[in-house]
Motif scaffolding. Structure first.
Motif, PDB file in Angstrom:
ATOM      1  N   GLU A  33       1.323   3.489   2.620  1.00  0.00           N
ATOM      2  CA  GLU A  33       0.354   3.503   1.515  1.00  0.00           C
ATOM      3  C   GLU A  33      -0.979   2.899   1.948  1.00  0.00           C
ATOM      4  O   GLU A  33      -2.042   3.461   1.685  1.00  0.00           O
ATOM      5  CB  GLU A  33       0.915   2.774   0.304  1.00  0.00           C
ATOM      6  N   ALA A  36      -2.653   5.232   4.509  1.00  0.00           N
ATOM      7  CA  ALA A  36      -3.267   6.405   3.871  1.00  0.00           C
ATOM      8  C   ALA A  36      -4.608   6.017   3.247  1.00  0.00           C
ATOM      9  O   ALA A  36      -5.595   6.755   3.352  1.00  0.00           O
ATOM     10  CB  ALA A  36      -2.330   6.993   2.820  1.00  0.00           C
ATOM     11  N   GLU A  51      -8.242  16.107   3.633  1.00  0.00           N
ATOM     12  CA  GLU A  51      -7.458  15.592   2.505  1.00  0.00           C
ATOM     13  C   GLU A  51      -6.348  14.680   3.021  1.00  0.00           C
ATOM     14  O   GLU A  51      -5.531  15.089   3.849  1.00  0.00           O
ATOM     15  CB  GLU A  51      -6.854  16.757   1.731  1.00  0.00           C
ATOM     16  N   SER A  53      -3.033  12.393   2.049  1.00  0.00           N
ATOM     17  CA  SER A  53      -2.034  12.202   1.002  1.00  0.00           C
ATOM     18  C   SER A  53      -0.758  11.622   1.587  1.00  0.00           C
ATOM     19  O   SER A  53      -0.523  11.690   2.796  1.00  0.00           O
ATOM     20  CB  SER A  53      -1.734  13.536   0.305  1.00  0.00           C
TER      21      SER A  53
END
Length: 114
Positions: A33, A36, A51, A53
């Motif tokens: 987490e 990212a 992008e 994710s």
């Protein structure tokens, strides 16, 4: 390790490459987490922004970074010791449609074995 993928379809072939590398986290525990979020900040703004994710793979949580011709998966290694990075590139066809599906399937097939 580097692999070259070649898929064929009715309208021709779609060349791509896959580079597999590892990134150990010396003295730190891998946290997908936070990683990212950090990668997302590094991407900045603009039309070339990729992008970022979080995705769940069979091998565990991973950070997925998708661009127009590249697709990277940063897969957490067992014990939080670092990341295994799957870096796909499809410079001629781009990373969409069948090529994106193929790369997602390859990443999704990764499993850790004891």
């Amino acid at each position: 390790m580097e692999f070259f993928l070649l898929t064929t379809a009715e309208n021709g072939s779609m060349p791509a490459s896959l580079l597999v590398s590892s990134m150990p986290m010396r003295g730190m525990r891998a946290d997908p987490e936070k990683y990212a979020a950090w990668l997302g900040l590094r991407e900045g703004e603009g039309r070339d922004r990729r992008e970022v994710s979080l995705v769940a793979l069979a091998a565990g949580p991973a950070v997925r970074v998708a661009g127009s011709t590249k697709l990277d998966f940063h897969v957490g290694m067992p014990g939080g010791t670092g990341y295994l990075i799957l870096s796909f590139s499809a410079p001629l066809t781009g990373m969409s449609g069948p090529m994106e599906q193929l790369c997602n399937a390859v990443a999704g097939s990764l499993r850790w074995v004891k």
